[in-house]
Design a protein around this motif. Structure first.
Motif, PDB file in Angstrom:
ATOM      1  N   ASN A  54     -22.134   5.601   9.198  1.00 51.53           N
ATOM      2  CA  ASN A  54     -20.989   6.421   8.801  1.00 51.53           C
ATOM      3  C   ASN A  54     -20.849   6.351   7.273  1.00 51.53           C
ATOM      4  O   ASN A  54     -20.687   5.264   6.708  1.00 51.53           O
ATOM      5  CB  ASN A  54     -19.743   5.862   9.506  1.00 51.53           C
ATOM      6  CG  ASN A  54     -18.498   6.658   9.194  1.00 51.53           C
ATOM      7  OD1 ASN A  54     -18.307   7.144   8.079  1.00 51.53           O
ATOM      8  ND2 ASN A  54     -17.641   6.781  10.191  1.00 51.53           N
ATOM      9  N   SER A  55     -20.920   7.513   6.622  1.00 51.81           N
ATOM     10  CA  SER A  55     -20.917   7.507   5.154  1.00 51.81           C
ATOM     11  C   SER A  55     -19.579   7.047   4.582  1.00 51.81           C
ATOM     12  O   SER A  55     -19.507   6.612   3.436  1.00 51.81           O
ATOM     13  CB  SER A  55     -21.281   8.888   4.615  1.00 51.81           C
ATOM     14  OG  SER A  55     -20.359   9.826   5.106  1.00 51.81           O
ATOM     15  N   ALA A  56     -18.532   7.110   5.380  1.00 49.71           N
ATOM     16  CA  ALA A  56     -17.216   6.683   4.891  1.00 49.71           C
ATOM     17  C   ALA A  56     -17.024   5.171   4.966  1.00 49.71           C
ATOM     18  O   ALA A  56     -16.188   4.617   4.244  1.00 49.71           O
ATOM     19  CB  ALA A  56     -16.118   7.389   5.697  1.00 49.71           C
ATOM     20  N   THR A  57     -17.778   4.489   5.865  1.00 50.28           N
ATOM     21  CA  THR A  57     -17.568   3.046   6.050  1.00 50.28           C
ATOM     22  C   THR A  57     -18.813   2.218   5.752  1.00 50.28           C
ATOM     23  O   THR A  57     -18.710   1.012   5.482  1.00 50.28           O
ATOM     24  CB  THR A  57     -17.161   2.723   7.509  1.00 50.28           C
ATOM     25  OG1 THR A  57     -18.234   3.132   8.373  1.00 50.28           O
ATOM     26  CG2 THR A  57     -15.869   3.436   7.903  1.00 50.28           C
ATOM     27  N   GLY A  58     -19.994   2.828   5.825  1.00 48.35           N
ATOM     28  CA  GLY A  58     -21.230   2.061   5.728  1.00 48.35           C
ATOM     29  C   GLY A  58     -21.600   1.376   7.023  1.00 48.35           C
ATOM     30  O   GLY A  58     -22.608   0.674   7.095  1.00 48.35           O
ATOM     31  N   TYR A  59     -20.796   1.586   8.039  1.00 45.26           N
ATOM     32  CA  TYR A  59     -21.030   0.962   9.344  1.00 45.26           C
ATOM     33  C   TYR A  59     -21.624   1.963  10.338  1.00 45.26           C
ATOM     34  O   TYR A  59     -21.319   3.159  10.272  1.00 45.26           O
ATOM     35  CB  TYR A  59     -19.702   0.515   9.972  1.00 45.26           C
ATOM     36  CG  TYR A  59     -19.071  -0.744   9.414  1.00 45.26           C
ATOM     37  CD1 TYR A  59     -19.734  -1.591   8.541  1.00 45.26           C
ATOM     38  CD2 TYR A  59     -17.776  -1.079   9.805  1.00 45.26           C
ATOM     39  CE1 TYR A  59     -19.132  -2.734   8.056  1.00 45.26           C
ATOM     40  CE2 TYR A  59     -17.158  -2.233   9.338  1.00 45.26           C
ATOM     41  CZ  TYR A  59     -17.845  -3.056   8.462  1.00 45.26           C
ATOM     42  OH  TYR A  59     -17.239  -4.182   8.000  1.00 45.26           O
ATOM     43  N   VAL A  60     -22.416   1.450  11.272  1.00 47.42           N
ATOM     44  CA  VAL A  60     -22.760   2.234  12.464  1.00 47.42           C
ATOM     45  C   VAL A  60     -21.600   2.145  13.445  1.00 47.42           C
ATOM     46  O   VAL A  60     -21.207   3.143  14.063  1.00 47.42           O
ATOM     47  CB  VAL A  60     -24.065   1.704  13.109  1.00 47.42           C
ATOM     48  CG1 VAL A  60     -24.290   2.316  14.489  1.00 47.42           C
ATOM     49  CG2 VAL A  60     -25.252   2.004  12.194  1.00 47.42           C
ATOM     50  N   VAL A  61     -21.079   0.949  13.576  1.00 45.80           N
ATOM     51  CA  VAL A  61     -19.913   0.716  14.427  1.00 45.80           C
ATOM     52  C   VAL A  61     -19.205  -0.519  13.863  1.00 45.80           C
ATOM     53  O   VAL A  61     -19.855  -1.399  13.275  1.00 45.80           O
ATOM     54  CB  VAL A  61     -20.319   0.507  15.903  1.00 45.80           C
ATOM     55  CG1 VAL A  61     -21.114  -0.775  16.101  1.00 45.80           C
ATOM     56  CG2 VAL A  61     -19.113   0.526  16.837  1.00 45.80           C
ATOM     57  N   ASP A  62     -17.912  -0.574  14.023  1.00 47.14           N
ATOM     58  CA  ASP A  62     -17.163  -1.755  13.611  1.00 47.14           C
ATOM     59  C   ASP A  62     -17.484  -2.884  14.605  1.00 47.14           C
ATOM     60  O   ASP A  62     -17.149  -2.793  15.786  1.00 47.14           O
ATOM     61  CB  ASP A  62     -15.670  -1.424  13.637  1.00 47.14           C
ATOM     62  CG  ASP A  62     -14.802  -2.580  13.125  1.00 47.14           C
ATOM     63  OD1 ASP A  62     -15.241  -3.745  13.202  1.00 47.14           O
ATOM     64  OD2 ASP A  62     -13.678  -2.287  12.684  1.00 47.14           O
ATOM     65  N   MET A  63     -18.163  -3.932  14.129  1.00 45.09           N
ATOM     66  CA  MET A  63     -18.594  -5.003  15.029  1.00 45.09           C
ATOM     67  C   MET A  63     -17.417  -5.693  15.708  1.00 45.09           C
ATOM     68  O   MET A  63     -17.570  -6.227  16.806  1.00 45.09           O
ATOM     69  CB  MET A  63     -19.436  -6.033  14.267  1.00 45.09           C
ATOM     70  CG  MET A  63     -20.842  -5.563  14.007  1.00 45.09           C
ATOM     71  SD  MET A  63     -21.764  -5.272  15.554  1.00 45.09           S
ATOM     72  CE  MET A  63     -23.293  -6.102  15.206  1.00 45.09           C
ATOM     73  N   LYS A  64     -16.272  -5.704  15.070  1.00 49.60           N
ATOM     74  CA  LYS A  64     -15.091  -6.293  15.716  1.00 49.60           C
ATOM     75  C   LYS A  64     -14.723  -5.491  16.964  1.00 49.60           C
ATOM     76  O   LYS A  64     -14.346  -6.060  17.994  1.00 49.60           O
ATOM     77  CB  LYS A  64     -13.891  -6.319  14.755  1.00 49.60           C
ATOM     78  CG  LYS A  64     -14.057  -7.256  13.577  1.00 49.60           C
ATOM     79  CD  LYS A  64     -12.769  -7.399  12.777  1.00 49.60           C
ATOM     80  CE  LYS A  64     -12.298  -6.101  12.114  1.00 49.60           C
ATOM     81  NZ  LYS A  64     -13.228  -5.583  11.073  1.00 49.60           N
ATOM     82  N   MET A  65     -14.814  -4.159  16.854  1.00 51.04           N
ATOM     83  CA  MET A  65     -14.510  -3.309  18.007  1.00 51.04           C
ATOM     84  C   MET A  65     -15.560  -3.483  19.102  1.00 51.04           C
ATOM     85  O   MET A  65     -15.236  -3.546  20.288  1.00 51.04           O
ATOM     86  CB  MET A  65     -14.467  -1.832  17.587  1.00 51.04           C
ATOM     87  CG  MET A  65     -13.427  -1.512  16.547  1.00 51.04           C
ATOM     88  SD  MET A  65     -11.766  -1.622  17.226  1.00 51.04           S
ATOM     89  CE  MET A  65     -11.762  -0.181  18.282  1.00 51.04           C
ATOM     90  N   ASP A 116     -18.414   5.841  19.744  1.00 49.92           N
ATOM     91  CA  ASP A 116     -19.277   6.791  19.023  1.00 49.92           C
ATOM     92  C   ASP A 116     -20.654   6.240  18.685  1.00 49.92           C
ATOM     93  O   ASP A 116     -21.255   6.627  17.674  1.00 49.92           O
ATOM     94  CB  ASP A 116     -18.593   7.314  17.743  1.00 49.92           C
ATOM     95  CG  ASP A 116     -17.384   8.176  18.073  1.00 49.92           C
ATOM     96  OD1 ASP A 116     -17.420   8.849  19.119  1.00 49.92           O
ATOM     97  OD2 ASP A 116     -16.417   8.139  17.298  1.00 49.92           O
ATOM     98  N   VAL A 117     -21.143   5.311  19.512  1.00 53.78           N
ATOM     99  CA  VAL A 117     -22.535   4.873  19.427  1.00 53.78           C
ATOM    100  C   VAL A 117     -23.089   4.820  20.847  1.00 53.78           C
ATOM    101  O   VAL A 117     -22.329   4.893  21.819  1.00 53.78           O
ATOM    102  CB  VAL A 117     -22.689   3.476  18.758  1.00 53.78           C
ATOM    103  CG1 VAL A 117     -22.465   3.569  17.260  1.00 53.78           C
ATOM    104  CG2 VAL A 117     -21.763   2.452  19.383  1.00 53.78           C
TER     105      VAL A 117
END
Ligand code: NI
Length: 137
Positions: A54-65, A116-117
């Protein structure tokens, strides 16, 4: 596409046995995992997901979530439980590492999609020498 893996762990009891067979026959097939008085393992679980960064976060997914979903849907049901008698998604199945990987996949596929992954792999270690991986088919 980036693949991300979260490791979790749980401890649980099980017995691998075929109820149609005698204890001696089960012992021959399943060895110590057929102990009629149960036994436990310290399982390790690796959940791999895939998606775009995600270009807004740098994450594929929030690992905490992701960790929260795995804990709520899987770890909470398995940890310090008897898998044969207390875990709904393993009911009436042989409690093998293979079937655990498939059962965990079915529990996680949809909730992970809601992040969303896509779920890519479920890898589970029962002992340090025995590992099963499932990729959805
Ligand atoms: Ni065992």
């Amino acid at each position: 596409m980036v693949y991300l893996t979260r490791r979790e762990r749980f401890s649980a009891a099980h017995r691998l046995f075929n109820p149609a067979l005698s204890d001696a026959e089960n012992e021959q097939i399943y060895g110590p995992c057929s102990n009629p008085r149960w036994h436990g393992h310290n399982y390790l679980l690796w959940i791999t997901v895939r998606g775009e960064v995600n270009s807004a976060t740098g994450y594929v997914v929030d690992m905490k979530m992701l960790s929260r979903v795995i804990r709520e849907k899987v770890i909470a049901k398995l940890d310090h439980k008897n898998i044969n008698t207390e875990v709904d998604f393993m009911k009436d199945r042989f409690v093998s590492t293979e079937n655990l990987a498939i059962g965990i996949w079915k529990e996680l596929e949809q909730p992970i999609r809601e992040l969303d992954v896509d779920l890519h792999a479920v890898k589970i270690q029962e002992t340090e020498n025995n590992v099963a991986e499932y990729f959805g088919n």
